[in-house]
Design a protein around this motif. Structure first.
Motif, short mmCIF file in Angstrom:
data_model
loop_
_atom_site.label_atom_id
_atom_site.label_comp_id
_atom_site.label_asym_id
_atom_site.label_seq_id
_atom_site.Cartn_x
_atom_site.Cartn_y
_atom_site.Cartn_z
N GLU A 202 -12.38 2.15 10.02
CA GLU A 202 -13.19 3.12 9.33
C GLU A 202 -12.42 4.26 8.55
N HIS A 203 -11.27 3.87 8.41
CA HIS A 203 -10.40 4.93 7.53
C HIS A 203 -9.78 4.00 6.48
N TYR A 204 -10.19 2.76 6.22
CA TYR A 204 -9.59 1.90 5.43
C TYR A 204 -9.87 2.18 3.93
N ILE A 205 -8.88 2.25 3.17
CA ILE A 205 -8.98 2.65 1.88
C ILE A 205 -8.33 1.24 1.02
N ALA A 206 -8.91 0.72 0.01
CA ALA A 206 -8.49 -0.29 -0.62
C ALA A 206 -7.71 0.16 -1.62
N GLY A 207 -6.28 -0.50 -1.64
CA GLY A 207 -5.35 -0.15 -2.54
C GLY A 207 -4.52 0.75 -1.91
N GLU A 208 -4.80 1.58 -0.64
CA GLU A 208 -3.70 2.42 -0.35
C GLU A 208 -3.48 1.94 1.19
N SER A 209 -4.47 1.44 1.95
CA SER A 209 -4.05 1.27 3.41
C SER A 209 -3.33 -0.29 3.34
N ALA A 210 -2.62 -0.44 4.51
CA ALA A 210 -1.72 -1.55 4.56
C ALA A 210 -2.69 -2.91 4.68
N LYS A 211 -2.40 -3.57 4.06
CA LYS A 211 -3.01 -4.83 4.09
C LYS A 211 -2.62 -6.00 5.14
N VAL A 212 -1.56 -6.05 5.27
CA VAL A 212 -0.89 -7.07 6.54
C VAL A 212 -0.78 -6.26 7.78
N LYS A 213 -1.45 -6.57 8.84
CA LYS A 213 -1.41 -6.02 9.92
C LYS A 213 -0.87 -6.93 11.21
N LEU A 214 0.12 -6.65 11.97
CA LEU A 214 0.43 -7.25 13.00
C LEU A 214 0.17 -6.94 14.39
N LEU A 215 -0.14 -7.75 15.39
CA LEU A 215 -0.68 -7.20 16.60
C LEU A 215 0.19 -7.85 17.75
N TYR A 216 0.63 -7.12 18.74
CA TYR A 216 1.23 -7.62 20.21
C TYR A 216 0.26 -7.19 21.12
N ILE A 217 -0.49 -8.30 21.81
CA ILE A 217 -1.66 -7.83 22.70
C ILE A 217 -1.21 -8.39 23.81
#
Length: 685
Positions: A202-217
Motif C-alpha cells: 500500500e505504500h509502494y513508490i515506484a523508483g523509491e521502494s525496494a524492488k527485490v524482497k526476500l522472505l523467510y516464512i
C-alpha cells in the motif's frame, strides 16, 4: 496495522539497556549509537547512572513520552512496563527481544496474549516477542551482528526467524548484497509477515521502494491476504524470492483419495508461490544467490556466454544451464577466430570461452567487449575467474567491475578463489559488485530467475456455475463422502459430462437390466474406500452369467452398499482433483491418469481461481503433454475441454465451500469429448 512510529520513531527507549555488549539490551543500544540514530534516545535500567554515554532512568514511569520501546528484560516483567508505556507515554511502537512467551509454555502464552491486548488497545504495533528487531534507514534496532549499512537499492528482507535473518545477512554480505530494510517477527504475537507485506504494497513508490524482497516464512496466518499483496507488489515491478520452512509432515495419514494423498500442505505453498509469481528457494545460499541475480541488470534472453580461465567450472556451468533450459550457444566460426586472435595459443572460443590459466585482464576485457558489441545472439555473460595463488588478480577484478557497470548486457562474476583471492574479492565487493562463489549454485539460481512465472492476473473464473441445486443436495447429506450417484449429479450441475452409470443395490434390479445392458461393462463395489485393494472392481464383463456372479461376489465384501455399473470405454485417462487445506484458497490438481499420476506423479496444481487460459498453460507443462496433444499418428484429446473442466472444478470449489475434497479419476478423454468415470466428493458442513 503498521504504525508509522515503529518505522520512523522520533524517540526510542531501550528497556534493559546496559554496558554489556554481550546481552541484547547492551548490544542494541550500541547499534543504535554506532549507526547514528538521529532521534532522542533513552535508557531504562534500575541501576541508574550513565550507560554508553546515555542518561539512564530507573523506571519507565520517569520517562517522557516516547515513540518506540525496545524491550530486553525478563518476560514476566514485560506486561507491567508495556502498560505504563501504552497508557502514560503514548508509545506506539514495540520491539520485544525477550523470550519466554508462547514458544515456551502455557504461562508464556498467557503473557503473550496480555501484551498483545495492551498493544491493540493502544493502537500500537508490536514486532515479536522473541525476535531480533528491525533495520531501516532511520535506525538499527537489532541486538545482533552484522548490521548492514542502509542502501536504498538493496534488498528488503522479511523473516519469521531472527536467527535465520542473521545467517541470511551473513551469507548475503559475504557475496556483496546490500539491504534496504530488515524486519523480523519472532512469535508474531500481533504483527506478521502478511501485515508487513500489506503495508509495503500500500505504500509502494515506484523508483523509491525496494524492488527485490526476500522472505523467510515459517507459517501463513492468512494465505489469501499474502497472495493478494505479494502478487500486487510483483505487478508493480517488484521481484520476490522466498523460503517456506516446514515442507514435510511428521508422520503420515491414510488418504482416501488420490487428491488427498497428493495435495500435501507443501503443494499448497507451491501453488501459492506460483500464483503470486514468487521464486521459491530452499536454503539461504540459494535465496541470496537468487537475490544477487535479481539485483543486477535483467537479461533479455536465455543465451549466455561463459568466459573462464578454468575449463572445469565452465563445463559444469554449461551442463547445469543446458539441463535447466538455458542456452550456451556455440559461437560462429568467424567470431571464434576473431576472439582467438586476441588470446594465447591453446585457448578456446567456442563457448565456453577459455582464456587459459595465464589469461590476462586485457584479454578478458577484449572478450567481454566482443560479446557486448559483436555477438547479438548473446544476452548475458558469466565470467568465472579465480586464482591458483601464483599472482594477484586485482587488475582482472578492477576491469571486471568496470565492465559490469558499463556494459548493457548483464555480467555475472563467479569468483571461486575465496582464500587465494580473498583480498581482491573484498576490494571487488567494495566497488558495489556482487560475487558468486559456486558456478553450479549460480546456474541453478539463474534458471529459477529466468523461468519465474508471470503473475496470474485472473480475478474470476471463466465459468459461472449455478450452485443452487448442489447446495440443496448437500443440505440433506451428512459430512463425509457423497454417494456415487449424488457425486455424479454434482458434476453434471457443474457442467462436466459423466459416463452413463447404473447403481444396483438388489439382485432383482440387476436381473431386470441385463437384457438391455451394453456389454462389456465394469462393475465396482460401492461403500468400501479402497475398492481395488479388496477386489471390488470387475472390468470387461461381457455376459449375463459373469455379470450376476460378480454382483454377488462384490456385495459380499464387508461394507458393500451396492454395485456401480458402467459401460467399458477406452480412452486416455486423465485426472482432475481439488482440495481445501486450512485457510488457504482451494487448489486444483490435474494430469494424466493411471500410471502417470499413480507412479510418475505427472501432475500440475493451481490455486483458485483457475481460468481456462491458465489451465491450458499448465497442461502444456505436463510430461505427458505430447501424448495428450497427439503424437506419431495417435489422436490427441480435447485439450480445450480439459482446460474448461479444470476451470469448472475451480469454480465449483469456490462456489460450494462445503466441498472439502474432490477427485475425478479417471476421466476418459477423447478427441471430441471428456467423460468422468469415477468421482469422489467429500463434504464438511
Amino acid at each position: 496495522m503498521i504504525h508509522h512510529k515503529i518505522l520512523n520513531p522520533k524517540s526510542i527507549v531501550v528497556i534493559g539497556g546496559s554496558e554489556n555488549l554481550e546481552n541484547p539490551g547492551g548490544r542494541v543500544l550500541y547499534n543504535l549509537l554506532e549507526h547514528q540514530y538521529k532521534g532522542k534516545l533513552y535508557v531504562v535500567n534500575p541501576k541508574g547512572g550513565e550507560i554508553q554515554g546515555q542518561k539512564t532512568f530507573l523506571r519507565a514511569e520517569e520517562l517522557p513520552q516516547v515513540d518506540l520501546a525496545i524491550i530486553a528484560i525478563p518476560a514476566a516483567q514485560v506486561p507491567e512496563v508495556m502498560q505504563i508505556l501504552t497508557e502514560d507515554k503514548n508509545t506506539k511502537g514495540f520491539i520485544i527481544f525477550s523470550a519466554g512467551f508462547a514458544e515456551k509454555d502455557q504461562k508464556g502464552a498467557e503473557l503473550e496474549q496480555e501484551i498483545k491486548e495492551l498493544v491493540e488497545k493502544a493502537g500500537a504495533t508490536l514486532l515479536g516477542p522473541n525476535n531480533i528487531g528491525l533495520i531501516n534507514r532511520k535506525y538499527a534496532g537489532v541486538f545482533t551482528q552484522p548490521v548492514p549499512k542502509f542502501d536504498p537499492d538493496g534488498v528488503e528482507f522479511l523473516s519469521a526467524s531472527g536467527a535465520t535473518a542473521v545467517f541470511v545477512m551473513e551469507t548475503a554480505l559475504a557475496m556483496g548484497l546490500t539491504f534496504s530494510n530488515v524486519y523480523t517477527f519472532g512469535n508474531s504475537a500481533q504483527t506478521c509477515i502478511e501485515d508487513m507485506l500489506e503495508y509495503l504494497d500500500e505504500h509502494y513508490i515506484a523508483g523509491e521502494s525496494a524492488k527485490v524482497k526476500l522472505l523467510y516464512i515459517e507459517s501463513f496466518k492468512d494465505p489469501a491476504r499474502f497472495l493478494k499483496h505479494a502478487s500486487s507488489l510483483i505487478r508493480k515491478g517488484c521481484k520476490l524470492a522466498a523460503i517456506k520452512a516446514g515442507r514435510t509432515e511428521a508422520g503420515s495419514r491414510a488418504a482416501s483419495s488420490h487428491t488427498g494423498a497428493m495435495a500435501s500442505p507443501d503443494v499448497f505453498t507451491e501453488a501459492l508461490f506460483e500464483k503470486a509469481g514468487i521464486i521459491r528457494c530452499f536454503g539461504r545460499t540459494e535465496l541470496v544467490t537468487v537475490a544477487g541475480i535479481l539485483l543486477q541488470k535483467e537479461s533479455k534472453g536465455k543465451n549466455l556466454a561463459i568466459i573462464t580461465h578454468a575449463g572445469g567450472p565452465g563445463v559444469m556451468l554449461t551442463d547445469v544451464l543446458s539441463k535447466k533450459g538455458l542456452q550456451v550457444p556455440q559461437i560462429k566460426r568467424k567470431d571464434s577466430q576473431n576472439l582467438l586472435s586476441e588470446l594465447y595459443d591453446g585457448a578456446s572460443a567456442n563457448n565456453p570461452i577459455d582464456l587459459l590459466a595465464t589469461g590476462t585482464a586485457d584479454q578478458l576485457g577484449k572478450v567481454i567487449d566482443y560479446c557486448e558489441n559483436n555477438l547479438s545472439e548473446i544476452d548475458a555473460m558469466a565470467v568465472i575467474f579465480g586464482s591458483p595463488g601464483l599472482k594477484k588478480v586485482a587488475e582482472v577484478y578492477q576491469l571486471l567491475s568496470d565492465k559490469i557497470h558499463r556494459c548493457s548486457k548483464p555480467i555475472y562474476a563467479i569468483l571461486p578463489s575465496v582464500l587465494n583471492a580473498k583480498e581482491e574479492i573484498s576490494a571487488f565487493l567494495s566497488m558495489g559488485n556482487i560475487a558468486f562463489f559456486d558456478e553450479v549454485l549460480f546456474g541453478e539460481a539463474l534458471a529459477k530467475v529466468y523461468h519465474q512465472k508471470r503473475v496470474c492476473r485472473t480475478e474470476k473464473h471463466s465459468f459461472e456455475i449455478d450452485t443452487t441445486p448442489i447446495k440443496e443436495l448437500i443440505s440433506h447429506c451428512q459430512n463425509g463422502y457423497l454417494s456415487p450417484e449424488k457425486a455424479m449429479d454434482v458434476l453434471r450441475w457443474a457442467g462436466i459430462a459423466v459416463v452413463q452409470t447404473y447403481l444396483i443395490k438388489e439382485e432383482k434390479n440387476l436381473l431386470k437390466m441385463t437384457d438391455t445392458l451394453p456389454f462389456p461393462v465394469a462393475q465396482k463395489v460401492i461403500g468400501p474406500t479402497h475398492k481395488s485393494d479388496l477386489g471390488g472392481v470387475k472390468l470387461n464383463v461381457s455376459n449375463k452369467k459373469d455379470f450376476l456372479n460378480n454382483f454377488r461376489e462384490l456385495m459380499a465384501i464387508p461394507g458393500a452398499q451396492g454395485v456401480l455399473v458402467q459401460p467399458m470405454i477406452k480412452g486416455h485417462e486423465i485426472f482432475i482433483g481439488a482440495k481445501r487445506e486450512g485457510n488457504f484458497p482451494p487448489i486444483v490438481l490435474f494430469g494424466s491418469g493411471g500410471i502417470y499420476v499413480e507412479v510418475l506423479k505427472d501432475l500440475r496444481s493451481a490455486m483458485n481461481p483457475v481460468s481456462t487460459s491458465e489451465a491450458f498453460e499448465l497442461i502444456s507443462q505436463l510430461h505427458s503433454y505430447p501424448l495428450l496433444k497427439g503424437i506419431r499418428g495417435q489422436k490427441g484429446i480435447h485439450l480445450t475441454l480439459f482446460a474448461e473442466y479444470i476451470s469448472r472444478v475451480s469454480a465449483l470449489m469456490d462456489g460450494v465451500p462445503e466441498i472439502k475434497e474432490l477427485d475425478i479419476n479417471p476421466c476418459m478423454a477423447f478427441e471430441k469429448e471428456l467423460l468422468a468415470v469415477d468421482v469422489r466428493i467429500r463434504i464438511e458442513k
